[in-house]
Design a protein around this motif. Structure first.
Motif, PDB file in Angstrom:
ATOM      1  N   LEU A  84      74.586 -34.570  85.067  1.00 59.70           N
ATOM      2  CA  LEU A  84      73.165 -34.035  85.358  1.00 59.70           C
ATOM      3  C   LEU A  84      71.772 -34.707  84.771  1.00 59.70           C
ATOM      4  N   HIS A  85      72.226 -35.102  83.491  1.00 58.23           N
ATOM      5  CA  HIS A  85      70.907 -35.357  82.726  1.00 58.23           C
ATOM      6  C   HIS A  85      71.141 -36.686  81.991  1.00 58.23           C
ATOM      7  N   GLY A  86      71.970 -37.547  82.319  1.00 60.91           N
ATOM      8  CA  GLY A  86      72.069 -38.750  81.531  1.00 60.91           C
ATOM      9  C   GLY A  86      73.188 -38.447  80.357  1.00 60.91           C
ATOM     10  N   ARG A  87      73.472 -39.728  79.723  1.00 58.14           N
ATOM     11  CA  ARG A  87      74.522 -39.592  78.775  1.00 58.14           C
ATOM     12  C   ARG A  87      74.254 -38.510  77.614  1.00 58.14           C
ATOM     13  N   VAL A  88      75.176 -37.701  77.527  1.00 57.52           N
ATOM     14  CA  VAL A  88      75.357 -36.805  76.611  1.00 57.52           C
ATOM     15  C   VAL A  88      76.682 -36.826  75.891  1.00 57.52           C
ATOM     16  N   GLY A  89      76.873 -37.019  74.736  1.00 59.33           N
ATOM     17  CA  GLY A  89      78.385 -37.347  74.187  1.00 59.33           C
ATOM     18  C   GLY A  89      78.891 -36.088  73.695  1.00 59.33           C
ATOM     19  N   ALA A  90      80.307 -36.180  73.805  1.00 59.01           N
ATOM     20  CA  ALA A  90      81.012 -34.801  73.135  1.00 59.01           C
ATOM     21  C   ALA A  90      80.919 -34.542  71.907  1.00 59.01           C
ATOM     22  N   ASP A  91      80.209 -35.568  71.005  1.00 60.82           N
ATOM     23  CA  ASP A  91      80.154 -35.301  69.342  1.00 60.82           C
ATOM     24  C   ASP A  91      78.665 -34.507  69.439  1.00 60.82           C
ATOM     25  N   ARG A  92      77.917 -34.203  70.734  1.00 68.34           N
ATOM     26  CA  ARG A  92      76.859 -33.522  70.243  1.00 68.34           C
ATOM     27  C   ARG A  92      76.864 -32.147  70.806  1.00 68.34           C
ATOM     28  N   VAL A  93      78.224 -31.830  71.481  1.00 62.12           N
ATOM     29  CA  VAL A  93      78.610 -30.353  72.118  1.00 62.12           C
ATOM     30  C   VAL A  93      79.208 -29.533  71.423  1.00 62.12           C
ATOM     31  N   ALA A  94      79.090 -28.337  71.261  1.00 60.39           N
ATOM     32  CA  ALA A  94      79.975 -27.510  70.731  1.00 60.39           C
ATOM     33  C   ALA A  94      80.130 -26.047  71.566  1.00 60.39           C
ATOM     34  N   VAL A  95      81.402 -25.458  71.623  1.00 58.11           N
ATOM     35  CA  VAL A  95      81.690 -24.431  72.312  1.00 58.11           C
ATOM     36  C   VAL A  95      81.375 -23.211  71.603  1.00 58.11           C
ATOM     37  N   THR A  96      80.839 -22.056  72.325  1.00 57.31           N
ATOM     38  CA  THR A  96      80.435 -20.888  71.553  1.00 57.31           C
ATOM     39  C   THR A  96      81.072 -19.738  72.334  1.00 57.31           C
ATOM     40  N   SER A  97      81.204 -18.569  71.657  1.00 57.04           N
ATOM     41  CA  SER A  97      81.549 -17.380  72.192  1.00 57.04           C
ATOM     42  C   SER A  97      80.477 -16.675  72.933  1.00 57.04           C
ATOM     43  N   SER A  98      80.107 -17.022  74.087  1.00 59.95           N
ATOM     44  CA  SER A  98      78.961 -16.727  74.755  1.00 59.95           C
ATOM     45  C   SER A  98      77.715 -17.483  74.710  1.00 59.95           C
ATOM     46  N   GLY A  99      76.909 -17.155  75.790  1.00 65.16           N
ATOM     47  CA  GLY A  99      75.551 -17.948  75.569  1.00 65.16           C
ATOM     48  C   GLY A  99      74.475 -17.275  74.345  1.00 65.16           C
ATOM     49  N   VAL A 100      74.908 -15.813  74.445  1.00 61.86           N
ATOM     50  CA  VAL A 100      74.277 -15.143  73.412  1.00 61.86           C
ATOM     51  C   VAL A 100      74.321 -15.732  71.961  1.00 61.86           C
ATOM     52  N   SER A 101      75.719 -15.777  71.673  1.00 61.40           N
ATOM     53  CA  SER A 101      76.112 -16.420  70.531  1.00 61.40           C
ATOM     54  C   SER A 101      75.556 -17.863  70.272  1.00 61.40           C
ATOM     55  N   ALA A 102      75.589 -18.656  71.265  1.00 62.84           N
ATOM     56  CA  ALA A 102      74.952 -20.032  71.405  1.00 62.84           C
ATOM     57  C   ALA A 102      73.346 -19.789  70.757  1.00 62.84           C
ATOM     58  N   LEU A 103      72.622 -18.931  71.467  1.00 63.44           N
ATOM     59  CA  LEU A 103      71.288 -18.735  70.801  1.00 63.44           C
ATOM     60  C   LEU A 103      71.105 -18.379  69.614  1.00 63.44           C
ATOM     61  N   MET A 104      72.025 -17.245  68.988  1.00 59.04           N
ATOM     62  CA  MET A 104      71.970 -16.954  67.725  1.00 59.04           C
ATOM     63  C   MET A 104      72.414 -18.208  66.791  1.00 59.04           C
ATOM     64  N   LEU A 105      73.451 -18.662  67.175  1.00 55.54           N
ATOM     65  CA  LEU A 105      73.838 -20.106  66.181  1.00 55.54           C
ATOM     66  C   LEU A 105      72.669 -21.142  66.016  1.00 55.54           C
ATOM     67  N   LEU A 106      71.917 -21.524  67.107  1.00 58.85           N
ATOM     68  CA  LEU A 106      70.908 -22.297  67.044  1.00 58.85           C
ATOM     69  C   LEU A 106      69.806 -21.835  66.365  1.00 58.85           C
ATOM     70  N   ALA A 107      69.457 -20.577  66.372  1.00 61.21           N
ATOM     71  CA  ALA A 107      68.381 -19.883  65.661  1.00 61.21           C
ATOM     72  C   ALA A 107      68.699 -19.852  64.150  1.00 61.21           C
TER      73      ALA A 107
END
Length: 389
Positions: A84-107
């Motif tokens: 979709l967006h051009g090269r994104v490596g798996a070393d930049r991806v983390a799985v989270t327990s929901s999108g809400v958790s993703a937002l909290m973790l990033l914050a």
């Protein structure tokens, strides 16, 4: 010695309770209510995704997984994003327990007490409250109401002053359906680079766009791996997996070890069988997404036309997501209005006040539903407006 009563921190006490849940609770026990209040499709998760979870459980995959997610899912997400967006490596991806958790973790990773955070609003309340939970100040830049919801880009850039820590951008937007343009993203990214401001992009609805594109414009299209950009995503909307609580984040690679620590101290890891279902959703789910987009496009167009036929209602056409956020003339207490709609019309909508003070006077309708249910709901609203209201 006198002891005070046990209490949460003041910032937690001052959090607003979900007004959407408050309306839904008003409908508990009532028969025949049409629920359009939550951001949830009316179709269950496809069989092939559920079968992958069953197979994982049958194989005994019930143990802890790596903090950042199992390698096959991280690689599948990276491959999907790269298409979709051009090269994104798996070393930049983390799985989270929901999108809400993703937002909290990033914050948690980028926001500290006292930081200044700017948010484009109206906005899903969870995203506004997360920085406040962490002790940050949230400055709001409201979208403009019209034939469509639009961003005042100059106003946003003026708000992104030196010393601002982060800007929160949810596009396509919940609740309005506003969708940022690539040109706007270019200017925002350049401005944030100049001042060292983080961009926290909530990309949960990026596949739900109605202009024929494969996805909405994304900062991942234009940012470098070194930019101060973090992106949150979820399996909930695109693959009809709201109850599975599975999401992911994209972040600069040097931050991933620290992100792994945060995941450990929040949820430890996402369940293996849920991650296996996520792999299958990505690898075999393109037809599901295409079907969903066409179904929602028809639903959006139908409901948009019906609502704008009703007296006192102005409903902008959303460019993305799965909601109509419309104005009802003269309404100044949409929480009370939506409770009345549940009791008197059997119609469950979300009050605009749930999305901040700038949402008052508006109502959100999730159109991720069949045309027959939407027509029934529109008829109920029409009768309500034509009655005592």
């Amino acid at each position: 010695m006198l002891l005070t009563a046990p209490a949460a921190r003041p910032v937690v006490q001052n959090l607003g309770a979900s007004r959407i849940r408050e309306v839904a609770n008003a409908g508990i026990g009532l028969t025949g209510v049409l629920p359009f209040w939550f951001g949830e499709p009316d179709q269950e998760t496809p069989d092939f995704i559920r079968e992958a979870a069953h197979a994982s459980l049958d194989a005994g995959e019930t143990f802890y997984t790596p903090n950042l997610g199992i390698a096959p899912l991280r690689e599948a997400i990276a491959s999907y994003l790269s298409r979709l967006h051009g090269r994104v490596g798996a070393d930049r991806v983390a799985v989270t327990s929901s999108g809400v958790s993703a937002l909290m973790l990033l914050a948690q990773m980028i926001v500290s007490p006292g930081d200044r955070v700017v948010a484009v609003t109206p906005l899903w309340p969870n995203l506004v409250e997360i920085p406040r939970i962490l002790g940050a100040e949230v400055v709001k830049v409201p979208l403009r109401f019209g034939q469509t919801w639009e961003l005042d880009l100059d106003r946003l850039l003026d708000a992104l002053t030196p010393g601002t820590r982060a800007v929160l951008i949810n596009s396509p937007n919940n609740p309005t359906g506003w969708t940022i343009t690539a040109a706007q993203q270019e200017r925002i990214l350049a401005h944030c680079r100049q001042h060292g401001i983080w961009i926290l992009a909530d990309d949960v609805y990026e596949r739900l766009v109605y202009d024929g594109a494969a996805c909405a414009p994304s900062f991942l299209d234009i940012a470098t791996p070194e930019d101060r950009l973090v992106s949150a995503h979820s399996f909930s909307k695109s693959w009809l997996m709201t109850g599975w609580r599975l999401g992911w984040v994209v972040a600069p690679e040097p931050m991933m070890a620290d992100l792994g620590k945060l995941i450990e101290y929040n949820t430890s890891c996402a369940p293996s069988f849920v991650q296996r279902a996520g792999i299958v959703a990505i690898e075999r789910g393109d037809e599901i997404i295409a079907h969903t987009v066409e179904r929602y496009r028809a639903a959006r167009d139908f409901l948009h036309a019906r609502l704008n036929e009703l007296p006192g209602i102005t409903a902008p056409l959303p460019k993305g997501a799965m909601y109509l956020f419309f104005r009802i003339d003269g309404e100044r207490d949409t929480l009370a209005l939506c409770k009345r709609l549940v009791r008197e019309a059997g119609l469950g909508l979300a009050p605009g006040s749930a999305f901040g003070t700038e949402g008052e006077g508006y109502v959100r309708w999730c159109f991720a539903s069949s045309l027959a249910r939407l027509e029934d709901g529109a008829d109920r609203l029409s009768r309500f407006i034509g009655g005592t209201r």
